[in-house]
Write an enzyme that holds these catalytic residues in place. Structure first.
Site, PDB file in Angstrom:
ATOM      1  N   ASP A  43       0.852  -1.192   0.000  1.00 35.96           N
ATOM      2  CA  ASP A  43       0.000   0.000   0.000  1.00 35.96           C
ATOM      3  C   ASP A  43       0.887   1.240   0.000  1.00 35.96           C
ATOM      4  OD1 ASP A  43      -2.021   1.810   0.187  1.00 35.96           O
ATOM      5  OD2 ASP A  43      -2.917   0.992   1.997  1.00 35.96           O
TER       6      ASP A  43
ATOM      7  N   ASP B 284      -3.722   2.614  -5.411  1.00 37.47           N
ATOM      8  CA  ASP B 284      -2.522   2.623  -4.568  1.00 37.47           C
ATOM      9  C   ASP B 284      -2.341   1.344  -3.744  1.00 37.47           C
ATOM     10  OD1 ASP B 284      -4.664   2.991  -2.899  1.00 37.47           O
ATOM     11  OD2 ASP B 284      -3.876   4.769  -1.885  1.00 37.47           O
ATOM     12  N   GLU B 285      -3.062   0.273  -4.093  1.00 36.65           N
ATOM     13  CA  GLU B 285      -2.980  -0.987  -3.341  1.00 36.65           C
ATOM     14  C   GLU B 285      -2.744  -2.171  -4.271  1.00 36.65           C
ATOM     15  OE1 GLU B 285      -5.557  -1.797   0.307  1.00 36.65           O
ATOM     16  OE2 GLU B 285      -6.787  -0.428  -0.877  1.00 36.65           O
TER      17      GLU B 285
END
Length: 385
Positions: free
Chosen positions: A9, A102-103
Site C-alpha cells: 500500500d 494505490d494498493e
C-alpha cells in the site's frame, strides 16, 4: 504448498505524490480536496493527528486543523504515478492484483524455495521507493485479509511478516474495525452486542453472527479467525465502456436524441461507480441515415459523475451534428479508465452532490438501474433509458 500473500500500500498516496513534486510540503498538515464545500480526498499524517479523515467535509477538516494547507487534487498526476509503481511491481512479481490506485496484492507462493519471500518483498519495496520517491508499506502472510490488516498496522513506511502461528495472536487484540469488510454500520451493530475486538468476534458462534449480519456473518467470522481463501486475481485494465442506440426509424428529433445521450451517460456513470472506475475520455458517435459515421471525443478530468459526463457528451454532440440529416444511431463511449476506490470526482463535487449520488446508487443497486434517474434522461412514454 503454503501460500505467501503480500499486501502493498502506497502511504498517503495523493499527499506523497504532491510532496514528491514539492518538498516544501514535507512535514506540514496537508489536505487533498476541492473547495470549501468539497470533501477530503486524502490527508497527511500530520492532519490525521488532529482528527482529519478521508470523506470528511473540507469545512469540518479545517475546523479541526486550521493550519492545514489545502491542495486541489490532480488525478492525472496520481494516475501516472500509479502506473509507474504498477510497472515496477509487475516486472518482478509472478502474480499481481491491483486492488486500487494505490494498493496491490502479490502471490509469492512457492518462491521460498529460491529465496525468502519477506526479504524479496523488502527489496521490491525499496526498489519502488528508489525509483518513484513514494513511500510504501507491506505485510506478508498466508492470505489477503491478514496481510491487508498487517499493512495497516505497519504504516507508515513499515513492513511486517505474520507467520501462521502468529495470525491469531496478531489479530485478537485489534478492533473489529480493522477487518476490511467492517464499515461504520456493521461496527455499530456489533458494538451494541458487545463485540468490539477481533478476539471476541472470533469466539462467537458462526450461526449467531449469521443471524445478526445475514450472509456476511459467516465470512466475517472466518476472517476474524484468520481464514481467507480468496485468490490473488491477475491484474488487468479495462479499456473502455460504451452504449449505443439504433432508432427504429431514423430521427431528427434533437430533444429525444439529447435525452438518449443523457440517459446513456447516467447508465455508464453508474456502472463506472459500481465497478470503481474513473474515465478520462468521452466520445460521442453518430451514424446518419446514409450510414456515414462520425466520432468526436475530448479529454476530461478523471470522473465518474453523471452530470460531468453528460455535459461533455452533449457538447460533443452539438459540435458533431452539423449536417442536419436524419440520424440512424447515436453512441457514447468512455475510455482512458483508471481503476480505483474513488467513486466520484471528489475534487469537484460538493458534499451535497456526493450524498445525492450515493443515495441514487443505493436505490439503483437495490431496485435496479431504472429505479431512479434524472428527468432529462427519461422517456416518459416507456421507461427510463
Amino acid at each position: 504448498m503454503d501460500r505467501a500473500i503480500v499486501h502493498m500500500d502506497l502511504d498517503s498516496f495523493f499527499v506523497s505524490c504532491e510532496r514528491r513534486n514539492n518538498s516544501q510540503l514535507n512535514g506540514i498538515p496537508i489536505i487533498i480536496g476541492g473547495g470549501d464545500r468539497g470533501v477530503v480526498a486524502s490527508c497527511s499524517y500530520e492532519a490525521r493527528y488532529y482528527g482529519v479523515r478521508s470523506a470528511m467535509p473540507i469545512k469540518a477538516a479545517m475546523r479541526l486543523c486550521p493550519d492545514a494547507r489545502i491542495i486541489r487534487g490532480d488525478m492525472d498526476l496520481y494516475s501516472k504515478m500509479s502506473h509507474e509503481v504498477t510497472e515496477i511491481i509487475e516486472e518482478k512479481v509472478p502474480l499481481l492484483e491491483k486492488a486500487s490506485i494505490d494498493e496491490f496484492y502479490l502471490d509469492l507462493s512457492g518462491m521460498d524455495r529460491f529465496f525468502g519471500c519477506y526479504q524479496w518483498t523488502q527489496e521490491l519495496a525499496s526498489r519502488v521507493m528508489d525509483h518513484t520517491g513514494l513511500p510504501i508499506s507491506f505485510a506478508l502472510s498466508n492470505n489477503k485479509t491478514v496481510s491487508k490488516i498487517g499493512t495497516g498496522e505497519a504504516k507508515p513506511v513499515g513492513h511486517m511478516e505474520i507467520k501462521d502461528t502468529m495470525i491469531r495472536p496478531f489479530l485478537n487484540p485489534l478492533s473489529v474495525r480493522k477487518i476490511p469488510m467492517v464499515g461504520e454500520v456493521t461496527y455499530q451493530l456489533l458494538s451494541r452486542v458487545g463485540i468490539r475486538t477481533i478476539h471476541t468476534l472470533s469466539e462467537m458462534p458462526a450461526e449467531v453472527l449469521q443471524k445478526i449480519l445475514g450472509k456476511n456473518g459467516i465470512d466475517l467470522w472466518r476472517k476474524a479467525n484468520g481464514i481467507d481463501e480468496n485468490p490473488v486475481v491477475p491484474y488487468t485494465e479495462r479499456k473502455s465502456i460504451s452504449s449505443e442506440h439504433t432508432f427504429e426509424k431514423d430521427s431528427i428529433n434533437i430533444i429525444e436524441i439529447k435525452s438518449l445521450i443523457t440517459g446513456m451517460a447516467e447508465k455508464l456513470a453508474h456502472k463506472l461507480r459500481k465497478e470503481k472506475w474513473l474515465t478520462s475520455t468521452v466520445s460521442v458517435k453518430i451514424r446518419y441515415a446514409n450510414f456515414d459515421t462520425e466520432i468526436k471525443q475530448c479529454r476530461v478530468s478523471y470522473t465518474s459523475a453523471d452530470h460531468t459526463i453528460s455535459k461533455y457528451a452533449l457538447e460533443l454532440f452539438d459540435k458533431l451534428y452539423t449536417r442536419r440529416m436524419r440520424i440512424r444511431l447515436v453512441g457514447l463511449k468512455l475510455t482512458g479508465l483508471v481503476h480505483g476506490e474513488y467513486q466520484m470526482n471528489i475534487f469537484e463535487d460538493t458534499q451535497e452532490m456526493m450524498n445525492l449520488y450515493q443515495s441514487m446508487d443505493k436505490i439503483k443497486n437495490r431496485f435496479g438501474k431504472h429505479a431512479v434517474g434524472r428527468a432529462s434522461g427519461f422517456d416518459f412514454n416507456t421507461k427510463p433509458l
